[in-house]
Enzyme design. Structure first.
Site, PDB file in Angstrom:
ATOM      1  N   CYS A  85       0.827  -1.198   0.000  1.00  0.00           N
ATOM      2  CA  CYS A  85       0.000   0.000   0.000  1.00  0.00           C
ATOM      3  C   CYS A  85       0.874   1.265   0.000  1.00  0.00           C
ATOM      4  O   CYS A  85       1.497   1.566  -1.007  1.00  0.00           O
ATOM      5  CB  CYS A  85      -0.976  -0.040   1.175  1.00  0.00           C
ATOM      6  SG  CYS A  85      -2.324   1.140   1.032  1.00  0.00           S
ATOM      7  N   HIS A 194      -3.410  -5.641   1.321  1.00  0.00           N
ATOM      8  CA  HIS A 194      -2.612  -5.866   2.533  1.00  0.00           C
ATOM      9  C   HIS A 194      -2.527  -7.342   2.934  1.00  0.00           C
ATOM     10  O   HIS A 194      -3.384  -7.829   3.681  1.00  0.00           O
ATOM     11  CB  HIS A 194      -3.236  -5.095   3.690  1.00  0.00           C
ATOM     12  CG  HIS A 194      -3.075  -3.621   3.586  1.00  0.00           C
ATOM     13  ND1 HIS A 194      -2.135  -2.925   4.314  1.00  0.00           N
ATOM     14  CD2 HIS A 194      -3.712  -2.708   2.832  1.00  0.00           C
ATOM     15  CE1 HIS A 194      -2.217  -1.641   4.016  1.00  0.00           C
ATOM     16  NE2 HIS A 194      -3.162  -1.465   3.121  1.00  0.00           N
ATOM     17  N   GLU A 196      -0.626  -8.633   5.130  1.00  0.00           N
ATOM     18  CA  GLU A 196      -0.383  -8.773   6.577  1.00  0.00           C
ATOM     19  C   GLU A 196      -1.662  -8.778   7.401  1.00  0.00           C
ATOM     20  O   GLU A 196      -1.624  -9.087   8.593  1.00  0.00           O
ATOM     21  CB  GLU A 196       0.574  -7.664   7.058  1.00  0.00           C
ATOM     22  CG  GLU A 196      -0.053  -6.296   7.298  1.00  0.00           C
ATOM     23  CD  GLU A 196      -0.310  -5.485   6.030  1.00  0.00           C
ATOM     24  OE1 GLU A 196      -0.324  -6.074   4.931  1.00  0.00           O
ATOM     25  OE2 GLU A 196      -0.520  -4.270   6.147  1.00  0.00           O
TER      26      GLU A 196
END
Lengths: 233, 82
Positions: A85, A194, A196
């Site tokens: 991002c 994302h 994560e």
């Protein structure tokens, strides 16, 4: 394996990225934007957030942070670097990956669990995926529209540098539905969504099996550990 | 204070969602004589001392390297503020 996660002023997701590294079996190392020290890490993650309030352009001021001199040098020498991002925006601003980012075509911030296709599983961060695998990970951005000129688009398409593409819908108007790209060597990868945030049961996207059970992001982090071990063998 | 003004615009072929939103609002408000809006940036660089060919050259360098991103934007003017 030590994986560095750099915190910039305005980073938001560095703790999640550190946890993702840990869950994948690595050792997360918190690095600071103002230092000139990579502390012996073997891979680097530039996390999401709004570094410097996205002033000037998203990622642009952070791309000139002191530690970025070491990151750019290491990236050119082959160290795996993942930009997520805002980290992707930094990589583009630093010219470590092609293209740039503009405001989402819908004009608003978008947050959704986004389906992607893995277009190239031969990068440092994608080896644990199957070629063509479809995954779902969260997406949340305002300036996520990937832009490049026609020559660049043709070059990266021909070179296999389009690493991820949006599937089902294009959330921000990115050209060719491009969600993530790599450098020519494949050690540097940037993407808007994302990974994560999809690494731990109870906290990931919903799946057909159970709520919040999506773990598709974990393979980014296991990939870099595996590919680094293999590169030493 | 002597000032150099740098103006940066999104490239013509690049979608400008901010400009589109403003253009839409103008149409809603009945200002139909304006068919489009594009939004750029103006930077005012305060110079320590007089504006010279050297400071203008330095302004050009940062305008191209930092203030704009040549993938999506053009530097459209660099001049001393009157």
């Amino acid at each position: 394996m030590r994986v560095g996660v750099i915190t910039f002023p305005g980073s938001l997701d560095e703790r999640d990225a550190q946890r993702a590294v840990k869950l994948a079996g690595g050792t997360p190392v918190a690095l600071w934007h103002g230092a000139h020290d990579l502390e012996g890490v073997e891979a680097i993650i530039l996390p999401g957030g709004f570094s410097y309030g996205d002033y000037l352009r998203a990622g642009s001021i952070a791309s000139h942070a002191p530690i970025m001199a070491e990151v750019i040098d290491a990236a050119h020498k082959g160290m795996p670097v993942l930009g997520i991002c805002n980290g992707f925006q930094m990589l583009a601003e630093a010219r470590l990956v092609p293209g740039a980012h503009g405001r989402n075509d819908c004009g608003t911030f978008v947050r959704r669990d986004q389906k992607l296709i893995v277009e190239n599983n031969n990068t440092a961060w994608t080896t644990d995926f199957a070629q063509g695998e479809e995954i779902i990970i969260p997406l949340k951005n305002a300036d996520g529209r990937f832009v490049a000129n026609a020559d660049t688009i043709k070059r990266i398409e021909d070179n296999g540098q389009v690493t991820f593409r949006y599937v089902g819908m294009n959330p921000n108007g990115s050209l060719d539905d491009i969600a993530g790209v790599s450098n020519e060597a494949g050690n540097v990868v940037g993407l808007m969504p994302h990974p994560e945030h999809a690494v731990e049961p109870g906290f990931g996207p919903d799946t057909a099996q159970a709520m919040r059970s999506g773990l598709d992001g974990l393979k980014f982090f296991t990939s870099v550990i595996q590919s680094t071990i293999l590169s030493k063998a | 204070m002597p000032t150099i003004v740098v103006e940066v615009m999104p490239k013509a072929e690049i979608l400008d969602p901010q400009g589109k939103a403003v253009a839409g609002a103008l149409t809603r408000l009945g200002h139909n004589q304006f068919s489009g809006v594009r939004i750029g940036k103006r930077f005012e660089l305060t110079v320590d001392g007089p504006v010279t060919a050297e400071t203008l050259a330095a302004a050009k360098t940062i305008a191209e390297d930092i203030l704009s991103n040549s993938v999506i934007e053009d530097v459209v003017s660099i001049s001393e503020a009157k």
